[in-house]
Design a protein around this motif. Structure first.
Motif, mmCIF file in Angstrom:
data_model
loop_
_atom_site.group_PDB
_atom_site.id
_atom_site.type_symbol
_atom_site.label_atom_id
_atom_site.label_comp_id
_atom_site.label_asym_id
_atom_site.label_seq_id
_atom_site.Cartn_x
_atom_site.Cartn_y
_atom_site.Cartn_z
ATOM 1 N N ARG A 198 -16.945 -3.923 4.829
ATOM 2 C CA ARG A 198 -16.369 -2.768 4.700
ATOM 3 C C ARG A 198 -16.606 -1.670 5.745
ATOM 4 O O ARG A 198 -15.594 -0.943 5.940
ATOM 5 C CB ARG A 198 -17.252 -1.976 3.363
ATOM 6 C CG ARG A 198 -16.501 -0.738 2.836
ATOM 7 C CD ARG A 198 -17.348 -0.164 1.335
ATOM 8 N NE ARG A 198 -17.016 -1.288 0.449
ATOM 9 C CZ ARG A 198 -15.952 -1.364 -0.344
ATOM 10 N NH1 ARG A 198 -15.205 -0.436 -0.127
ATOM 11 N NH2 ARG A 198 -15.585 -2.157 -1.503
ATOM 12 N N LEU B 231 -6.852 2.551 0.278
ATOM 13 C CA LEU B 231 -7.615 1.782 -0.648
ATOM 14 C C LEU B 231 -7.317 0.609 -0.754
ATOM 15 O O LEU B 231 -7.992 -0.652 -0.487
ATOM 16 C CB LEU B 231 -8.007 2.739 -2.095
ATOM 17 C CG LEU B 231 -8.408 3.965 -2.114
ATOM 18 C CD1 LEU B 231 -8.484 4.402 -3.374
ATOM 19 C CD2 LEU B 231 -9.938 3.868 -1.580
ATOM 20 N N TRP B 232 -5.843 0.337 -0.872
ATOM 21 C CA TRP B 232 -5.528 -1.142 -0.995
ATOM 22 C C TRP B 232 -5.402 -1.915 0.286
ATOM 23 O O TRP B 232 -5.896 -2.887 0.001
ATOM 24 C CB TRP B 232 -3.792 -1.105 -1.619
ATOM 25 C CG TRP B 232 -2.945 -2.159 -1.471
ATOM 26 C CD1 TRP B 232 -2.251 -2.865 -0.537
ATOM 27 C CD2 TRP B 232 -3.428 -3.195 -2.455
ATOM 28 N NE1 TRP B 232 -1.954 -3.803 -1.091
ATOM 29 C CE2 TRP B 232 -2.627 -4.308 -2.361
ATOM 30 C CE3 TRP B 232 -4.064 -3.226 -3.734
ATOM 31 C CZ2 TRP B 232 -2.472 -5.466 -3.076
ATOM 32 C CZ3 TRP B 232 -3.859 -4.195 -4.631
ATOM 33 C CH2 TRP B 232 -3.127 -5.322 -4.297
ATOM 34 N N ARG B 233 -5.234 -1.205 1.354
ATOM 35 C CA ARG B 233 -5.494 -1.805 2.603
ATOM 36 C C ARG B 233 -6.951 -2.144 2.914
ATOM 37 O O ARG B 233 -7.247 -3.442 3.244
ATOM 38 C CB ARG B 233 -5.019 -1.006 3.872
ATOM 39 C CG ARG B 233 -3.459 -1.018 3.744
ATOM 40 C CD ARG B 233 -2.897 0.294 4.536
ATOM 41 N NE ARG B 233 -3.139 0.086 5.912
ATOM 42 C CZ ARG B 233 -2.663 1.127 6.776
ATOM 43 N NH1 ARG B 233 -2.089 2.059 6.610
ATOM 44 N NH2 ARG B 233 -3.230 0.757 8.017
ATOM 45 N N LEU B 234 -7.978 -1.264 2.452
ATOM 46 C CA LEU B 234 -9.341 -1.456 2.752
ATOM 47 C C LEU B 234 -9.705 -2.889 1.796
ATOM 48 O O LEU B 234 -10.297 -3.637 2.090
ATOM 49 C CB LEU B 234 -9.968 -0.399 2.025
ATOM 50 C CG LEU B 234 -10.335 0.738 3.320
ATOM 51 C CD1 LEU B 234 -10.796 2.143 2.444
ATOM 52 C CD2 LEU B 234 -10.945 0.382 4.342
ATOM 53 N N ARG B 235 -9.111 -2.826 0.467
ATOM 54 C CA ARG B 235 -9.374 -4.088 -0.243
ATOM 55 C C ARG B 235 -8.953 -5.352 0.036
ATOM 56 O O ARG B 235 -9.469 -6.209 0.237
ATOM 57 C CB ARG B 235 -8.688 -3.760 -1.722
ATOM 58 C CG ARG B 235 -9.034 -4.703 -2.964
ATOM 59 C CD ARG B 235 -8.243 -4.626 -3.964
ATOM 60 N NE ARG B 235 -8.437 -5.569 -4.790
ATOM 61 C CZ ARG B 235 -7.849 -5.822 -6.179
ATOM 62 N NH1 ARG B 235 -6.870 -4.867 -6.221
ATOM 63 N NH2 ARG B 235 -8.113 -7.000 -6.835
ATOM 64 N N GLN B 236 -7.741 -5.248 0.961
ATOM 65 C CA GLN B 236 -7.211 -6.532 1.201
ATOM 66 C C GLN B 236 -7.886 -6.970 2.697
ATOM 67 O O GLN B 236 -7.973 -8.352 2.958
ATOM 68 C CB GLN B 236 -5.615 -6.592 1.459
ATOM 69 C CG GLN B 236 -4.703 -5.929 0.391
ATOM 70 C CD GLN B 236 -5.026 -6.987 -0.718
ATOM 71 O OE1 GLN B 236 -5.015 -8.245 -0.415
ATOM 72 N NE2 GLN B 236 -5.305 -6.590 -1.854
ATOM 73 N N GLY C 248 0.746 -1.184 0.064
ATOM 74 C CA GLY C 248 0.167 0.107 0.158
ATOM 75 C C GLY C 248 0.927 1.135 -0.027
ATOM 76 O O GLY C 248 0.285 2.222 -0.607
ATOM 77 N N THR D 256 -11.158 -6.395 3.298
ATOM 78 C CA THR D 256 -12.429 -7.002 2.811
ATOM 79 C C THR D 256 -12.109 -8.474 2.110
ATOM 80 O O THR D 256 -13.188 -9.232 2.277
ATOM 81 C CB THR D 256 -13.082 -6.109 1.728
ATOM 82 O OG1 THR D 256 -12.286 -5.950 0.892
ATOM 83 C CG2 THR D 256 -13.554 -4.861 2.617
ATOM 84 N N ARG D 257 -11.084 -8.687 1.353
ATOM 85 C CA ARG D 257 -10.867 -9.808 0.923
ATOM 86 C C ARG D 257 -10.650 -11.047 1.954
ATOM 87 O O ARG D 257 -10.492 -12.009 1.720
ATOM 88 C CB ARG D 257 -9.882 -9.896 0.121
ATOM 89 C CG ARG D 257 -9.996 -8.938 -1.309
ATOM 90 C CD ARG D 257 -9.053 -9.068 -2.534
ATOM 91 N NE ARG D 257 -8.340 -10.366 -2.869
ATOM 92 C CZ ARG D 257 -7.601 -10.481 -3.778
ATOM 93 N NH1 ARG D 257 -7.080 -9.443 -4.213
ATOM 94 N NH2 ARG D 257 -7.309 -11.662 -4.150
#
Length: 300
Positions: A94, A81-86, A66, A88-89
């Protein structure tokens, strides 16, 4: 995007070579301090407020990836945004992911304010209005964020307040690493400043970083340059130190974060198996839908 780091490196080298006294060793030593503080203690600070329970290696890897993306986007937004995506994965909803990132940033902001207040008596008086403005901006952002998100995140998982306190202490270690980096940059251009006053300048520059800008040529770097000049450094030396720092931070970002992103992309490619019927030979029975193609027929 590739032009951004190259431009920063060109400005740093051009400005730095014009100085009569220059040594790269203090800057590299300071870079080690910053790298450990940012990529290790920064990731541990995030882990302290996280509810995902992942291993510390997971947090270090995602944090580093990130950071590289954040350096390529305004206001470091790509990192969040990258940390949020990871998150949620990894199974977080969210809302809980947003709360987790916000708690991480809050713990960092608290320590920035504390360090700025501790150094307030040594900061030049003409910078005190800027210090008050920076603290006011941080408080306003925290208040607006709380009022905006509180009704939307009522059911989200929230970290323990004690975890936020532990994260703030880890953020203090990062700030000390950042201080070592700045002092190394200043020594590299042949100057010295009061370390305690420099802590206040760090707080001002990080508050200015809330304003969108690109890495190496944004409000944070401008505030840092102005603060070093206020502490007695010549403008050319201050510009060289800040530009050199912006260029050097690309080295661990590309080495650590870039290698993580490359390994992630390689694993995704290696795990992809082309789908579809086999051409020119018997079709395996397990790949045929019942009632469509008789088992054992050959497709041409």
């Amino acid at each position: 995007m590739r032009v951004v780091p190259l431009l920063g490196i060109a400005v740093a080298i051009t400005t730095w070579l014009r100085l009569p006294r220059m040594r790269i060793e203090p800057a590299l030593l300071g870079l080690v301090c910053w790298t450990v503080g940012n990529y290790v203690f920064g990731a541990l600070r995030w882990r302290a407020v996280s509810t995902r329970g992942q291993s510390w290696r997971w947090y270090v890897r995602v944090f580093a990836e990130g950071e590289l993306l954040g350096m390529l986007t305004p206001a470091h937004s790509g990192a969040y945004l990258w940390r949020l995506r990871q998150l949620t994965r990894a199974g977080a909803d969210r809302g809980s992911a947003v709360v987790e990132i916000a708690a991480d940033r809050l713990s960092s902001a608290v320590m920035v304010v504390v360090f700025a207040l501790l150094a307030g008596f040594t900061v030049p008086h003409r910078l005190l209005p800027d210090a008050a403005l920076g603290i006011g901006v941080l408080a306003a952002v925290a208040w607006v964020t709380r009022r905006w998100w509180q009704p939307r995140l009522a059911l989200a998982e929230r970290p323990d307040p004690r975890a936020v306190g532990r994260a703030a202490l880890l953020s203090g270690v990062y700030q000390l690493g950042y201080l070592g980096f700045v002092l190394g940059l200043i020594a590299a251009v042949g100057h010295h400043v009061d370390p305690l006053a420099t802590i206040g300048i760090l707080g001002l520059s990080q508050a200015a970083g809330l304003i969108p800008g690109i890495h190496g040529a944004g409000p944070r770097e401008g505030a840092m340059t102005g603060g070093l000049v206020a502490l007695g450094m010549p403008l050319s030396a201050a510009v060289a130190a800040v530009a050199l720092g912006a260029a050097l931070t690309w080295l661990p970002a590309v080495a650590v974060g870039g290698s993580g992103l490359a390994a992630r992309a390689w694993r995704q490619r290696a795990g992809t198996v082309p789908a579809g019927p086999v051409r020119g030979g018997p079709v395996p029975a397990g790949t045929i839908l019942a009632g469509t193609v008789p088992v054992g027929t050959v497709t041409r």
